[in-house]
Design a protein around this motif. Structure first.
Motif, PDB file in Angstrom:
ATOM      1  N   GLU A 105       0.826  -1.201   0.000  1.00 19.71           N
ATOM      2  CA  GLU A 105       0.000   0.000   0.000  1.00 19.71           C
ATOM      3  C   GLU A 105       0.868   1.261   0.000  1.00 19.71           C
ATOM      4  OE1 GLU A 105      -3.020   2.772   0.086  1.00 19.71           O
ATOM      5  OE2 GLU A 105      -3.054   0.649  -0.470  1.00 19.71           O
TER       6      GLU A 105
ATOM      7  N   GLN B 214       2.415   8.392  -5.781  1.00 19.91           N
ATOM      8  CA  GLN B 214       2.290   9.845  -5.819  1.00 19.91           C
ATOM      9  C   GLN B 214       3.591  10.499  -6.270  1.00 19.91           C
ATOM     10  OE1 GLN B 214       1.377  11.575  -2.004  1.00 19.91           O
ATOM     11  NE2 GLN B 214       1.993  13.624  -2.656  1.00 19.91           N
TER      12      GLN B 214
ATOM     13  N   ASP C  78       2.034   1.621  -3.580  1.00 19.28           N
ATOM     14  CA  ASP C  78       0.955   2.091  -4.467  1.00 19.28           C
ATOM     15  C   ASP C  78       0.545   3.532  -4.165  1.00 19.28           C
ATOM     16  OD1 ASP C  78       0.955  -0.411  -5.577  1.00 19.28           O
ATOM     17  OD2 ASP C  78      -0.949  -1.043  -4.716  1.00 19.28           O
ATOM     18  N   GLY C  79       0.553   3.884  -2.878  1.00 19.15           N
ATOM     19  CA  GLY C  79       0.101   5.213  -2.477  1.00 19.15           C
ATOM     20  C   GLY C  79       1.192   6.256  -2.531  1.00 19.15           C
ATOM     21  N   ARG C  80       2.113   6.187  -1.592  1.00 24.49           N
ATOM     22  CA  ARG C  80       3.140   7.224  -1.503  1.00 24.49           C
ATOM     23  C   ARG C  80       4.132   7.181  -2.671  1.00 24.49           C
ATOM     24  NH1 ARG C  80       4.298  12.280  -0.712  1.00 24.49           N
ATOM     25  NH2 ARG C  80       6.322  12.674   0.291  1.00 24.49           N
TER      26      ARG C  80
END
Length: 250
Positions: free
Chosen positions: A98, A106, A101-103
């Protein structure tokens, strides 16, 4: 005999790459419609309402989101296992996935790869120097500091290769395509883990197809992949002109 699984999404997408690595390691037959999501047609939007990739089609089943797809692949094709057996380690591995995928998504994708590759190649936009400066000086170092602290002195994050190592490496491949080089002196454990991961046969095989399209105009990429021997689907959901999706940040 059942049809091979279908993956929709570009070889250059880190989330598509994650699903493909699992398929390769698990030895699952598949076909790929390697399209950039901006170029997906109306049928693509029906399958992917957010106009995002990857999309997995397994008979009547359609799945979106790389984490959902990878969990499905792990449960349907359990060997070799790519999620830790220990319940606490499995939860931590999912967190690293996660985090990637997230930080990392971004920063590595939207602040680096988008600025230097997608913006120029799809939208004809020059990069924002202020965004890149912040990315290089603040955001990427903070990510690497965190990951370095999670790694053991040697080896994979959780003893054996897992979704956590794969997820991090998938995003770092895009950083490489944006000509970023990790400082191995500053983050030695991370650099060693990435070197080991990129050396896996699955990553090496996919990298050949990535290189085949990395500098190829989008409308010519399908033919380039066919010439390179990629398992390309018989038909494609690609359109000629790009359209922004509802979640697009470009």
């Amino acid at each position: 005999m059942s049809e091979p699984l279908l993956i929709i999404g570009s070889y250059l997408s880190p989330c598509v790459r994650k699903a493909l690595v699992l398929l390769e390691i698990k030895g699952v037959e598949y076909r790929i419609d390697s399209i950039v999501p901006f170029f997906g047609n109306v049928e693509f939007e029906r399958l992917s309402p957010l106009r995002q990739v990857p999309v997995l089609v397994d008979g009547e089943l359609v799945l979106n989101d790389s984490s959902v797809i990878c969990q499905y692949l792990e449960e349907r094709y359990p060997q070799p296992a790519l999620y830790p057996a220990d319940i606490a380690d499995r939860a931590r591995a999912r967190w690293i996935e996660e985090f990637a995928d997230g930080r990392m998504g971004q920063v590595v994708i939207w602040q680096l790869f988008d600025q230097l590759v997608i913006g120029r190649g799809v939208w004809g936009r020059e990069p924002d120097a202020a965004v890149l400066e912040k990315t290089y000086q603040q955001d990427l170092p903070s990510i690497f500091d965190y990951l370095e602290a999670q790694l053991p002195e040697s080896g994979w994050l959780f003893g054996e290769l897992s979704i956590a190592d794969i997820s991090v490496a998938c995003f770092m491949r895009n950083a490489q395509f944006a000509r970023y080089t990790l400082d191995a002196g500053r983050w030695p454990k991370l650099a060693a883990m990435l070197e080991r991961t990129f050396a896996l046969p699955a990553f090496q095989k996919l990298h050949r197809f990535e290189l085949a399209i990395a500098r190829t105009p989008i409308v010519q990429q399908r033919q380039a992949l066919i010439a390179a021997g990629a398992p390309v689907s018989a038909t494609s959901l690609m359109r000629e002109q790009p359209v922004r999706g509802p979640m697009s940040r470009s």
